[in-house]
Scaffold this motif. Structure first.
Motif, PDB file in Angstrom:
ATOM      1  N   THR A   1     -50.042 121.610 -18.546  1.00  0.00           N
ATOM      2  CA  THR A   1     -50.098 120.167 -18.788  1.00  0.00           C
ATOM      3  C   THR A   1     -51.447 119.747 -19.348  1.00  0.00           C
ATOM      4  O   THR A   1     -52.471 120.376 -19.050  1.00  0.00           O
ATOM      5  N   GLY A   2     -51.411 118.661 -20.133  1.00  0.00           N
ATOM      6  CA  GLY A   2     -52.656 118.105 -20.634  1.00  0.00           C
ATOM      7  C   GLY A   2     -53.414 117.310 -19.586  1.00  0.00           C
ATOM      8  O   GLY A   2     -54.588 116.997 -19.756  1.00  0.00           O
ATOM      9  N   ASN A   3     -52.753 116.998 -18.473  1.00  0.00           N
ATOM     10  CA  ASN A   3     -53.417 116.257 -17.398  1.00  0.00           C
ATOM     11  C   ASN A   3     -54.525 117.087 -16.764  1.00  0.00           C
ATOM     12  O   ASN A   3     -54.340 118.285 -16.540  1.00  0.00           O
ATOM     13  N   PHE A   4     -55.638 116.444 -16.424  1.00  0.00           N
ATOM     14  CA  PHE A   4     -56.607 117.177 -15.609  1.00  0.00           C
ATOM     15  C   PHE A   4     -55.970 117.424 -14.241  1.00  0.00           C
ATOM     16  O   PHE A   4     -55.046 116.717 -13.835  1.00  0.00           O
ATOM     17  N   LYS A   5     -56.456 118.461 -13.569  1.00  0.00           N
ATOM     18  CA  LYS A   5     -55.746 118.964 -12.390  1.00  0.00           C
ATOM     19  C   LYS A   5     -55.468 117.886 -11.337  1.00  0.00           C
ATOM     20  O   LYS A   5     -54.346 117.760 -10.837  1.00  0.00           O
ATOM     21  N   GLY A   6     -56.479 117.074 -11.036  1.00  0.00           N
ATOM     22  CA  GLY A   6     -56.309 116.046 -10.011  1.00  0.00           C
ATOM     23  C   GLY A   6     -55.202 115.075 -10.366  1.00  0.00           C
ATOM     24  O   GLY A   6     -54.384 114.686  -9.520  1.00  0.00           O
ATOM     25  N   ASN A   7     -55.164 114.694 -11.611  1.00  0.00           N
ATOM     26  CA  ASN A   7     -54.168 113.722 -12.048  1.00  0.00           C
ATOM     27  C   ASN A   7     -52.771 114.349 -12.118  1.00  0.00           C
ATOM     28  O   ASN A   7     -51.770 113.680 -11.838  1.00  0.00           O
ATOM     29  N   ALA A   8     -52.707 115.618 -12.475  1.00  0.00           N
ATOM     30  CA  ALA A   8     -51.418 116.319 -12.514  1.00  0.00           C
ATOM     31  C   ALA A   8     -50.768 116.267 -11.134  1.00  0.00           C
ATOM     32  O   ALA A   8     -49.615 115.849 -10.980  1.00  0.00           O
ATOM     33  N   TYR A   9     -51.522 116.669 -10.120  1.00  0.00           N
ATOM     34  CA  TYR A   9     -50.937 116.696  -8.770  1.00  0.00           C
ATOM     35  C   TYR A   9     -50.718 115.295  -8.209  1.00  0.00           C
ATOM     36  O   TYR A   9     -49.793 115.075  -7.429  1.00  0.00           O
ATOM     37  N   LEU A  10     -51.554 114.333  -8.622  1.00  0.00           N
ATOM     38  CA  LEU A  10     -51.335 112.944  -8.203  1.00  0.00           C
ATOM     39  C   LEU A  10     -49.978 112.445  -8.700  1.00  0.00           C
ATOM     40  O   LEU A  10     -49.175 111.892  -7.930  1.00  0.00           O
ATOM     41  N   LYS A  11     -49.692 112.663  -9.980  1.00  0.00           N
ATOM     42  CA  LYS A  11     -48.411 112.203 -10.542  1.00  0.00           C
ATOM     43  C   LYS A  11     -47.232 112.905  -9.868  1.00  0.00           C
ATOM     44  O   LYS A  11     -46.214 112.281  -9.559  1.00  0.00           O
ATOM     45  N   LEU A  12     -47.370 114.212  -9.645  1.00  0.00           N
ATOM     46  CA  LEU A  12     -46.276 114.961  -9.008  1.00  0.00           C
ATOM     47  C   LEU A  12     -46.040 114.502  -7.575  1.00  0.00           C
ATOM     48  O   LEU A  12     -44.913 114.520  -7.078  1.00  0.00           O
ATOM     49  N   SER A  13     -47.118 114.069  -6.916  1.00  0.00           N
ATOM     50  CA  SER A  13     -47.011 113.701  -5.498  1.00  0.00           C
ATOM     51  C   SER A  13     -46.129 112.472  -5.302  1.00  0.00           C
ATOM     52  O   SER A  13     -45.519 112.295  -4.247  1.00  0.00           O
TER      53      SER A  13
END
Ligand code: MG
Length: 236
Positions: free
Chosen positions: A117-129
């Motif tokens: 994903t192009g999301n930075f890691k913190g934001n990737a998991y935030l969206k998935l959460s």
């Protein structure tokens, strides 16, 4: 044969109902650096890594990329603090059956799930959460690993192999699943197969231009999605 399925997030699993990201990035340049940006300074975010978005905005406003690098931890912190309050079910849509598909694939011993994903890691998991999807993704390659999306697959393979404890994943048995021409380009640049899904900002016709191995309109029909993966050699 085992397969590694590398999922994109935005437009593939979830999608913001309005384009909130753009104003957050503009706010970051203003609040942290006093730099005013216009919408015309911003690229089309689809499929871009967050790092490449930052560099692109910097380039179009005459801002020094080195200053981005020096302040990168502050930048990610600012962005996650802005994204956190808006990452709710009201603002973020779960794309049809994305959760059902992941649950189905996750049951197979022949499949390993990862993120690309192009999301930075913190934001990737935030969206998935927001939709309890974090549990499916023990690892990934993210928009803060490299600015060039095409450099991300080897990062994902490395992390998958480390977790597996053996060298079992490469471009040969890994597939990208994403919604934008950049996902397709990334797969092709790495000699990987790609399943494109037209649930993001791009239509089936838009995606066809880049010749993905297979295209789905969406994941509404789980059997059809499984069939599509099987046509790419993935056995559940
Ligand atoms: Mg996407």
């Amino acid at each position: 044969m085992k397969h590694l399925l590398l999922f994109d997030i935005d437009g593939t699993l979830v999608k913001f109902k309005t384009r909130r990201s753009r104003s957050i990035f503009m706010g970051m340049f203003l609040d942290l650096f006093g730099v005013e940006t216009n919408h015309s300074d911003l690229p089309d975010f689809s499929g871009m890594t967050d790092l490449s978005i930052l560099y692109s905005i910097a380039d179009s406003t005459g801002f020094d990329r080195a200053k981005i690098n020096r302040n990168i931890d502050r930048i990610w912190k600012y962005l996650i603090d802005e994204f956190r309050p808006i990452s709710t079910k009201e603002n973020l849509e779960l794309l049809v059956n994305a959760d059902v598909l992941l649950a189905t694939l996750n049951k197979s011993n022949n499949i390993t799930l990862g993120l690309l994903t192009g999301n930075f890691k913190g934001n990737a998991y935030l969206k998935l959460s927001v939709y309890d999807l974090v549990k499916y993704f023990a690892f990934g390659a993210f928009g803060d690993d490299y600015f060039d999306r095409n450099s991300l697959p080897p990062v994902a393979f490395g992390r998958a192999n480390k977790l597996a404890g053996e060298n079992m994943y490469s471009f040969l048995n890994s597939i990208i699943i994403g919604d934008s021409p950049r996902d397709i380009e990334c797969a092709q640049a790495n000699n990987m197969k790609v399943l494109a899904v037209a649930t993001g900002l791009f239509s089936r016709q838009d995606l066809m231009v880049n010749s993905p191995d297979i295209i789905l309109n969406d994941f509404s029909d789980i059997d059809k999605a499984i069939d599509a993966l099987e046509s790419l050699g993935v056995g559940l």
